[in-house]
Design an enzyme around this catalytic site. Structure first.
Site, PDB file in Angstrom:
ATOM      1  N   ALA A 108       0.802  -1.238   0.000  1.00  0.00           N
ATOM      2  CA  ALA A 108       0.000   0.000   0.000  1.00  0.00           C
ATOM      3  C   ALA A 108       0.830   1.280   0.000  1.00  0.00           C
ATOM      4  CB  ALA A 108      -1.000   0.036   1.155  1.00  0.00           C
ATOM      5  N   ALA A 109       2.151   1.162  -0.070  1.00  0.00           N
ATOM      6  CA  ALA A 109       2.982   2.367  -0.085  1.00  0.00           C
ATOM      7  C   ALA A 109       2.705   3.205  -1.326  1.00  0.00           C
ATOM      8  CB  ALA A 109       4.460   1.995  -0.021  1.00  0.00           C
ATOM      9  N   GLY A 110       2.661   2.553  -2.482  1.00  0.00           N
ATOM     10  CA  GLY A 110       2.372   3.267  -3.714  1.00  0.00           C
ATOM     11  C   GLY A 110       0.978   3.854  -3.735  1.00  0.00           C
ATOM     12  N   ASP A 111       0.031   3.132  -3.180  1.00  0.00           N
ATOM     13  CA  ASP A 111      -1.357   3.617  -3.133  1.00  0.00           C
ATOM     14  C   ASP A 111      -1.486   4.825  -2.210  1.00  0.00           C
ATOM     15  OD1 ASP A 111      -2.073   1.504  -4.804  1.00  0.00           O
ATOM     16  OD2 ASP A 111      -2.426   0.171  -3.110  1.00  0.00           O
TER      17      ASP A 111
END
Length: 297
Positions: free
Chosen positions: A240-243
């Site tokens: 979820a880092a990119g999100d």
């Protein structure tokens, strides 16, 4: 102003391992968790926690109540989220090693069942300053892009996963947000500068934001190129880092902040995310960023 997010909704099955299995190898998981996920859901949650309004458009099966509940708990508009009787909710299998790296495989399920009446219905509520966002975990993304552009809306595409996009009309995209793996898949180049140069050469009117993990972020338009360092953190889980980055970036764009502020805030939120386990529960709320004192790499 709001984001219309045509996004995937998955049930995440996460396995924590010492290391990833090799071909033909069977290994045991230390911990198993079942959580809400999907790039679309994660990005809607991040947008909302960053302080902006978002409408989530998607589909789930009757087994997806936990996903609908997660959106409602954040007071995210779900008027255009539909529940199917005959198809199961999308899901993801996530392996995370002791370095915090992940390997993910997904099953689309209901995510590939968006219909055009649903898409048109959501777009009919858009205002001229709204943003349309989508990823590549749902169907009919070309139709979404074309209809959004016809309405004069800003179109943002996160092409993850990068597959079956050879014929996609990228000229319809205003902002393309992708990571280094997707950049290589798009251009067959590993060097970030070459990745950006190729994309801008093909699509000169597009704005590209290339995230490089611990190596920072690069912003590229036809007139400007900017590099941003990453924050130094103890990585626990990159899920979820990119999100988180996408959500916080768009929320700051809607606030009218300049590109430096948008990317720095998005990078900070993403840095917090990787210090926590899980997907939704790792995405920070805006107030949590006030006292963060991470240093730049």
């Amino acid at each position: 102003m709001k984001v219309l997010n045509f996004g995937s909704l998955n049930i995440d099955h996460t396995y924590y391992l010492n290391d990833f299995p090799k071909p033909g190898e069977t290994i045991s998981s230390n911990v198993y968790e079942k959580n809400c996920g999907g790039k679309g859901l994660n990005q809607s949650i991040a947008i909302k926690r960053a302080g902006a309004e978002v409408i989530h458009i998607g589909k789930i099966g009757k087994d997806g109540d936990m996903l609908l509940d997660a959106l409602k708990e954040e007071n995210i508009n779900t008027d255009f989220l539909k529940i199917l009787d005959s198809i199961s909710t999308g899901h993801a299998i996530i392996f995370i090693n002791e370095m915090g790296e992940n390997i993910i495989t997904t099953y689309a399920g209901a995510n590939r069942e968006l219909d055009r009446s649903q898409i048109d219905g959501a777009l009919s509520f858009a205002k001229e300053d709204d943003i349309v966002l989508f990823q590549n975990e749902i169907n009919d993304i070309e139709y979404i892009a074309k209809k959004a552009k016809e309405l004069g809306l800003k179109v943002v595409f996160n092409p993850a996963p990068f597959k079956n996009l050879n014929e996609f009309p990228f000229e319809l995209i205003d902002i393309l947000i992708l990571n280094e793996i997707e950049g290589e898949q798009f251009t067959s180049e590993k060097n970030p500068n070459k990745v950006l140069a190729k994309i801008i050469e093909r699509y000169p009117d597009i704005i590209v934001i290339l995230t490089l993990g611990e190596n920072g972020v690069v912003y590229q338009s036809k007139d400007e190129k900017l590099f941003f360092n990453a924050y130094i953190v103890n990585v626990v889980d990159t899920t979820a880092a990119g999100d988180t980055f996408v959500g916080y970036f768009l929320a700051n764009v809607m606030e009218g902040k300049n590109i430096h502020e948008c990317i720095k805030k998005a990078s900070l939120a993403s840095a917090v995310t990787v210090t926590r386990k899980g997907a939704l529960k790792s995405i920070p709320r805006l107030h949590e960023l006030k006292d963060i004192q991470f240093k730049f790499k």
